[in-house]
Design a protein around this motif. Structure first.
Motif, PDB file in Angstrom:
ATOM      1  N   ASP A  66       7.136   5.804   1.106  1.00  0.00           N
ATOM      2  CA  ASP A  66       5.671   5.774   1.111  1.00  0.00           C
ATOM      3  C   ASP A  66       5.114   4.357   1.049  1.00  0.00           C
ATOM      4  OD1 ASP A  66       5.436   8.558   1.169  1.00  0.00           O
ATOM      5  OD2 ASP A  66       5.488   8.722  -1.021  1.00  0.00           O
TER       6      ASP A  66
ATOM      7  N   TYR B 125       0.838  -1.204   0.000  1.00  0.00           N
ATOM      8  CA  TYR B 125       0.000   0.000   0.000  1.00  0.00           C
ATOM      9  C   TYR B 125       0.871   1.250   0.000  1.00  0.00           C
ATOM     10  CZ  TYR B 125       0.851   0.067   5.080  1.00  0.00           C
ATOM     11  OH  TYR B 125       1.437   0.092   6.327  1.00  0.00           O
ATOM     12  N   ASN B 126       0.314   2.330  -0.528  1.00  0.00           N
ATOM     13  CA  ASN B 126       0.987   3.624  -0.567  1.00  0.00           C
ATOM     14  C   ASN B 126       0.497   4.445   0.616  1.00  0.00           C
ATOM     15  OD1 ASN B 126       1.355   6.528  -1.247  1.00  0.00           O
ATOM     16  ND2 ASN B 126       2.230   5.710  -3.133  1.00  0.00           N
TER      17      ASN B 126
ATOM     18  N   LEU C  86      -0.982   8.003  -0.257  1.00  0.00           N
ATOM     19  CA  LEU C  86      -2.298   8.020  -0.876  1.00  0.00           C
ATOM     20  C   LEU C  86      -3.394   7.679   0.127  1.00  0.00           C
ATOM     21  CD1 LEU C  86      -1.555   6.287  -4.317  1.00  0.00           C
ATOM     22  CD2 LEU C  86      -1.946   8.725  -3.878  1.00  0.00           C
ATOM     23  N   LEU C  87      -3.149   6.719   1.007  1.00  0.00           N
ATOM     24  CA  LEU C  87      -4.138   6.389   2.027  1.00  0.00           C
ATOM     25  C   LEU C  87      -4.329   7.566   2.977  1.00  0.00           C
ATOM     26  CD1 LEU C  87      -3.967   3.510   0.889  1.00  0.00           C
ATOM     27  CD2 LEU C  87      -3.937   2.668   3.236  1.00  0.00           C
TER      28      LEU C  87
ATOM     29  N   ALA D 262      -3.059   2.744  -5.079  1.00  0.00           N
ATOM     30  CA  ALA D 262      -3.033   2.869  -3.619  1.00  0.00           C
ATOM     31  C   ALA D 262      -2.732   1.546  -2.932  1.00  0.00           C
ATOM     32  CB  ALA D 262      -4.368   3.416  -3.119  1.00  0.00           C
TER      33      ALA D 262
ATOM     34  N   THR E 221      -9.601   6.202  -2.326  1.00  0.00           N
ATOM     35  CA  THR E 221      -8.305   6.595  -2.910  1.00  0.00           C
ATOM     36  C   THR E 221      -8.334   6.652  -4.437  1.00  0.00           C
ATOM     37  OG1 THR E 221      -7.613   4.265  -2.767  1.00  0.00           O
ATOM     38  CG2 THR E 221      -6.896   5.746  -0.993  1.00  0.00           C
TER      39      THR E 221
ATOM     40  N   GLY F  80      -7.560   2.581  -6.825  1.00  0.00           N
ATOM     41  CA  GLY F  80      -7.642   2.344  -5.390  1.00  0.00           C
ATOM     42  C   GLY F  80      -7.092   0.974  -5.035  1.00  0.00           C
TER      43      GLY F  80
ATOM     44  N   VAL G 110      -5.610   7.298 -10.454  1.00  0.00           N
ATOM     45  CA  VAL G 110      -5.136   6.453  -9.356  1.00  0.00           C
ATOM     46  C   VAL G 110      -6.087   5.270  -9.207  1.00  0.00           C
ATOM     47  CG1 VAL G 110      -4.681   6.266  -6.877  1.00  0.00           C
ATOM     48  CG2 VAL G 110      -4.062   8.369  -8.101  1.00  0.00           C
TER      49      VAL G 110
END
Length: 449
Positions: free
Chosen positions: A299, A164-165, A168-169, A277, A191, A204, A202
């Motif tokens: 990240d 996961y980023n 972004l979260l 994300a 996201t 999600g 993006v």
């Protein structure tokens, strides 16, 4: 069943790998050709080892312990041969039929059922089987077994988790990685971003038709997390047309229809560019992302695969390779002894822990960005200064489920991928996909091989 492991996932080996420094202890080095026997009495036995470690870091990593063996053993020498992964299964079968099979084989465990049925792999002698059974995690042992018999020493093992980023979260107001499918779905919708023309900015949740490692691997990982399996326990039919299988397909279908997933996007590139994300993938990707993303790698986080409901037991997918002995080898005892030396004998490592030791194979795998099924070795080799994002993959060794390796498994995997992609692209409904998979895969795994 995963990876396409080198039809698609082979490309992963082209990434630069940034990994811990706990590598092989010093030994004989270099790639000088081993002693060539002349056939005269007293000449050494020369064993051949056929693998897909054909170039670059993989070839060098395998050659180091082989050179060490050849420098310290006079009676038995080992010579490595390699082909690209895409040619490996065909090479095993063709050379066997021509009476030119190598003594030691390094197959993708997905093929084990087919190779055993074709009479290519020799069961491990009882003393080796016991060492394997007690030295490795259950998923690795299962992947190296067919019909309850162990056929080799597990080498590379990959488990699946959630990448996961963090940025972004955080920007979407999501506090930490999801733990359940409900949380995963909500985070994916929050996201996801599209421009005014409907183009994806993006994802999600990253679904991708790029290769088996994403298309099939992430679907089977979610299926395992839901308590389901792809193939029945007897290996004669598919088990994906179940409540668990339907739940996975429904989840993926919703994510696509509601715009949180765009299967046509290459998630490998999009994730490292901050355009995905969350995505499910295997642990090999960690080193690649670290090397490719630079400072943006801060990240990236990795968490255990979310489960359908709070309190559900964890499960995920594991894939792997093993080293076994050819039924046609004229020197099986010597071949098994070399494999014992490579896979069970522990030697000192360059770990920060004084006196730390691990097997040569575990050190080899860590040096190229992978894990083995020896959790104790992995804890030693990844202990000091290692990337915390590797920890969830190591923990998953305790609860991962090996991909089915029944005869016909490779074709069944290809059929599964085709139908998953038809679902994602709107060509089939969930019901149609499940029915088609059952019909096609049942026909494949139930036929006489």
């Amino acid at each position: 069943m995963t990876p396409s492991h080198r039809t698609g996932a082979l490309s992963r080996r082209h990434f630069a790998l940034a990994l811990p420094s706990a590598l092989l202890a010093p030994g004989a080095s270099g790639c000088a050709a081993p002693y060539q026997g002349t056939g005269r009495p007293g000449d050494p036995i020369v064993l051949t080892l056929l693998s897909h470690y054909a170039s670059g870091t993989l070839k060098e990593a395998l050659q180091r312990p082989v050179d060490e063996w050849n420098a310290t053993h006079d009676r038995v020498k080992v010579r490595t041969k390699a082909v690209e992964f895409t040619d490996l299964l065909t090479t095993f079968m063709v050379r066997q039929a021509a009476g030119q099979g190598a003594d030691i084989l390094h197959p993708y465990c997905l093929w084990n059922g087919q190779l055993v049925r074709a009479g290519v792999l020799r069961p491990a002698p009882s003393e080796h089987a016991e060492e394997i059974r007690h030295g490795y995690g259950g998923a690795a042992v299962g992947a190296s077994s067919v019909g309850g018999k162990i056929y080799g020493y597990p080498t590379e093992v990959q488990t699946y988790a959630l990448y996961y980023n963090k940025r972004l979260l955080r920007e979407a107001g999501v506090e930490g990685p999801p733990r359940t499918w409900h949380e995963l779905e909500e985070a994916a919708y929050r996201t996801a971003k599209r421009d005014r023309y409907g183009n994806t900015l993006v994802q999600g949740f990253g679904l991708s038709t790029y290769d088996d490692s994403t298309t099939v691997g992430q679907t089977l990982a979610l299926l395992n997390a839901a308590g389901g399996t792809f193939v029945s326990a007897d290996g004669r039919s598919t088990a994906i047309d179940s409540l668990a299988g339907r739940a996975v397909f429904d989840l993926e279908h919703r994510l696509v229809v509601k715009g949180a997933s765009a299967p046509g996007v290459n998630v490998y590139k999009a994730f490292q560019s901050g355009q995905v994300a969350m995505v499910v993938s295997a642990g090999w990707w960690t080193g690649s992302l670290k090397a490719e993303m630079g400072k943006d790698y801060r990240d990236v986080g990795v968490a255990p695969l979310p489960v359908p409901e709070t309190g559900d037991e964890r499960a995920t997918l594991s894939t792997g390779f093993m080293l076994g002995v050819n039924t046609a080898s004229e020197h099986p005892r010597e071949a098994w002894e070399f494999l014992r030396w490579l896979n069970t004998e522990k030697v000192s490592t360059k770990s920060a822990n004084r006196g730390a030791a691990a097997t040569r194979m575990s050190s080899l795998q860590v040096s190229v960005g992978s894990l083995t099924g020896r959790a104790e070795d992995m804890r030693t080799l990844l202990s000091e200064g290692s990337d915390p994002n590797l920890r969830p993959f190591l923990d998953a060794l305790a609860y991962a489920v090996p991909e089915p390796n029944v005869p016909g498994a490779q074709q069944a995997k290809s059929l599964l991928r085709k139908n998953i992609e038809a679902l994602w692209t709107g060509q089939q409904s969930v019901d149609e996909s499940l029915r088609t998979i059952r019909r096609q895969v049942d026909q494949e795994v139930s036929r006489s091989w």
